[in-house]
Design an enzyme around this catalytic site. Sequence first.
Site, PDB file in Angstrom:
ATOM      1  N   VAL A  87       0.890  -1.204   0.116  1.00  0.00           N
ATOM      2  CA  VAL A  87      -0.153  -0.020  -0.134  1.00  0.00           C
ATOM      3  C   VAL A  87       0.918   1.247  -0.015  1.00  0.00           C
ATOM      4  CG1 VAL A  87      -2.074  -1.110   0.992  1.00  0.00           C
ATOM      5  CG2 VAL A  87      -0.439  -0.099   2.494  1.00  0.00           C
ATOM      6  N   HIS A  88       1.315   2.012  -1.248  1.00  0.00           N
ATOM      7  CA  HIS A  88       2.047   3.027  -1.355  1.00  0.00           C
ATOM      8  C   HIS A  88       1.545   4.314  -0.654  1.00  0.00           C
ATOM      9  CE1 HIS A  88       4.045   0.296  -4.172  1.00  0.00           C
ATOM     10  NE2 HIS A  88       2.868   0.113  -4.847  1.00  0.00           N
ATOM     11  N   ASP A  89       0.509   4.797  -1.070  1.00  0.00           N
ATOM     12  CA  ASP A  89       0.269   6.349  -0.682  1.00  0.00           C
ATOM     13  C   ASP A  89       0.113   6.581   0.733  1.00  0.00           C
ATOM     14  OD1 ASP A  89       0.414   6.906  -3.392  1.00  0.00           O
ATOM     15  OD2 ASP A  89      -1.593   6.623  -3.752  1.00  0.00           O
TER      16      ASP A  89
END
Length: 267
Positions: free
Chosen positions: A238-240
Amino acid sequence: MSKQSIIIDTDPGQDDALAILMALANNELLEVLGITAVCGNIGVRATAANALKVLRLAGREDVPVFVGAAAPILGGLVTAEALHGAAITEGWDLPTSTTHPRPEFAADWIIDTVNSHPPGTITICALGPLTNVALAIAKCPEIAGRLHGLVLMAGASQGGNMNAVAEFNVFVDAYAAARVFAAPVPKTVVSLDITSKLLLTERELNRLTSANNAITPRLKGLLTLYENYIKLGKPRPVHDPAVIAWLLAPEMFVGKDVNVEIDTTGV
């Protein structure tokens, strides 16, 4: 920690939605002035609609949403619909918002907002391609000196997710990224090198969806994409949310000051 005023520039995106929810859940520390939608994961009208749905889920439809760039500065739009599937283009299984995007163009609203607040009090959190931010700085270069800073989910130093070197947000609009990285404003780059380690495993998924509150069932539906990968034994990052995590707990991160230039050769 004193309360920080932020603008979230985003292209929701399930992980963008988690980042927005994370920021809103910490409203004693973060004041979300508005959300500016940009093309990226999908087209800009759909990213704006998804942002509005996330705000309704959070019970925060008072936060304004502005539609921004529908295409990169140069070239055609590359999206991530193939990765996210129909869930992202249909806006997930979330109620439609009762509100609509505001009429101002996102880059113009960014300029007006930064100029109307005291210098050094606003941070832009960029979760998608940097087109809106680049347009705002190009139209009014003075805002670069008025920002407290930019926190970006962008770039990679150890290999990209679009090709051997390019990360998605920079790849989608490399010219915008080049302009933003060249702007005289403090930047914190939460790169793919960091975010690729933030895997949503079964343990974390259960923690996120076990709380006894009104949004948990909807949140579980929002994370179906990640749940499906977990079932295949291939949990995805989960990047953001890492951008918001840095604002809330910078002590969790280690970094260094470096010069960054964006190669637009062949774009």
